[in-house]
Design an enzyme around this catalytic site. Structure first.
Site, PDB file in Angstrom:
ATOM      1  N   ARG A  16       0.901  -1.176  -0.005  1.00 20.21           N
ATOM      2  CA  ARG A  16       0.139   0.010  -0.012  1.00 20.21           C
ATOM      3  C   ARG A  16       0.849   1.242   0.017  1.00 20.21           C
ATOM      4  NH1 ARG A  16      -2.943  -0.760   6.016  1.00 20.21           N
ATOM      5  NH2 ARG A  16      -0.782  -1.140   7.137  1.00 20.21           N
ATOM      6  N   GLU A  64     -18.999   2.523  -4.418  1.00 24.75           N
ATOM      7  CA  GLU A  64     -18.025   1.855  -5.676  1.00 24.75           C
ATOM      8  C   GLU A  64     -18.557   2.121  -7.015  1.00 24.75           C
ATOM      9  OE1 GLU A  64     -17.209   0.017  -1.565  1.00 24.75           O
ATOM     10  OE2 GLU A  64     -18.918   0.360  -2.894  1.00 24.75           O
ATOM     11  N   PHE A  89     -14.963  -5.312  -4.057  1.00 24.57           N
ATOM     12  CA  PHE A  89     -15.853  -3.983  -4.557  1.00 24.57           C
ATOM     13  C   PHE A  89     -15.527  -3.598  -5.757  1.00 24.57           C
ATOM     14  CE2 PHE A  89     -15.772  -3.239   0.496  1.00 24.57           C
ATOM     15  CZ  PHE A  89     -16.631  -4.205   0.485  1.00 24.57           C
ATOM     16  N   ARG A 173      -2.288  -5.911   0.514  1.00 30.22           N
ATOM     17  CA  ARG A 173      -2.074  -4.374   1.218  1.00 30.22           C
ATOM     18  C   ARG A 173      -0.672  -4.251   1.849  1.00 30.22           C
ATOM     19  NH1 ARG A 173      -5.461  -2.271   4.891  1.00 30.22           N
ATOM     20  NH2 ARG A 173      -6.275  -4.079   5.299  1.00 30.22           N
TER      21      ARG A 173
END
Length: 316
Positions: A16, A64, A89, A173
């Site tokens: 991330r 989203e 999502f 992430r």
């Protein structure tokens, strides 16, 4: 070819962090770059760069599908939207907008689907995407990647920026195992042989690449030489390399943190069934939903560990 051994270690830089830093670099260079978030800025570290590019980072809230529509509008006006949200999502929830508003309209968008597979951990089954690669593979002309480490993620983000169209990059992430040195390139439609072998080809993507390398080292002790390929480009896939591996070993096992239907296993099987049929085993998620748990527990539960790979190879 890169020859790896068991000394694989976790990267000090989280994935991330790489996304946020690369996005900042691109946005500073190009005012047309606009980042879109669906209330997950702290999850992907873009909250740390917002003050530096205030006019190029928009948090749309937990909407989203609307975010995909906004990305389409930005693309129509000449911007280059970078869209991030958790993988399920970005694909499952917003698939119609992704398919129609962006892909069918032949627009330009770069999508990062994070928290891939079992790494969603405590977010549980509703947030554990085992189907996202398969969904985006269905979209005509979409490019689909899974990043294996921080060097690769940065490179894929930058080359996706340079190329027009729908690009989906799947990632975890947090910290990945470090596989590549800075400056390594990752051409679209290619894979990389990380370890040579003559008995079986382990074709992996994402977090399963390091598991494959560790399993290959263990198999070597048992007299089995396993080739390991990082097939980071899921679509288009490197059929030439797949045929080379199939010819050399005669047996292929695919490894993915994803449903065996639709993802890497399907892509490899489809390609080899037409180009050079050999026996293939697919390792991944089988007819199961996600659940709450730590990554190590979930890897063991779903059969994604070195032990499971070694057993599968020996049984093969």
């Amino acid at each position: 070819m890169i020859q790896h051994e068991l000394s694989l270690e976790k990267d000090q830089k989280e994935m991330r962090q790489v996304y946020a830093e690369t996005l900042l670099e691109l946005a500073r260079k190009d005012p047309r770059v606009i980042a879109l978030e669906a209330d997950l800025m702290s999850a992907i570290s873009t909250n740390k760069i917002k003050s530096q590019i205030p006019g190029q980072l928009i948090n749309v809230g937990i909407m989203e599908a609307n975010m995909m529509g906004l990305a389409a509008g930005l693309s129509l006006t000449g911007r280059t939207p970078f869209v991030h949200t958790f993988a399920q999502f970005a694909t499952r929830r917003a698939f119609d907008q992704l398919f129609v508003s962006l892909a069918y309209a032949r627009l330009n968008v770069k999508i990062l689907g994070s928290d891939a597979g079992v790494t969603a951990e405590h977010n549980g089954g509703t947030h554990m995407a085992f189907e996202d690669l398969g969904l985006v593979r269905l979209i005509p002309n979409a490019t689909v990647y899974e990043a294996s480490d921080s060097t690769m993620l940065e490179a894929l983000l930058k080359q996706s920026y340079e190329e027009y169209g729908v690009h989906y990059i799947r990632t975890i992430r947090k910290n990945a195992v470090k596989l590549y040195q800075e400056g390594e390139t990752f051409p679209k439609g290619k894979g990389k042989i990380l370890r040579d072998g003559s008995d079986v080809a382990l074709i992996a993507c994402g977090m399963m690449v390091s598991e494959a390398l560790k399993a290959a080292a263990e198999l070597k002790k048992q007299g089995i030489e396993a080739m390991v390929i990082d097939m980071y480009s899921i679509k288009p896939i490197d059929t030439e390399l797949l045929v080379k591996a199939a010819r050399q070993t005669g047996k292929v096992i695919t490894l993915e943190n994803h449903n065996i239907i639709g993802g890497l296993g399907s892509a490899v099987t489809e390609a080899l069934s037409e180009a050079y049929p050999v026996p293939i085993k697919r390792m991944g998620i089988r007819e199961q939903f996600g659940q709450v748990g730590l990554t190590d527990y979930l890897k063991n539960y779903y059969g994604l560990t070195v032990r499971h790979i070694v057993e599968e190879v020996r049984g093969f």
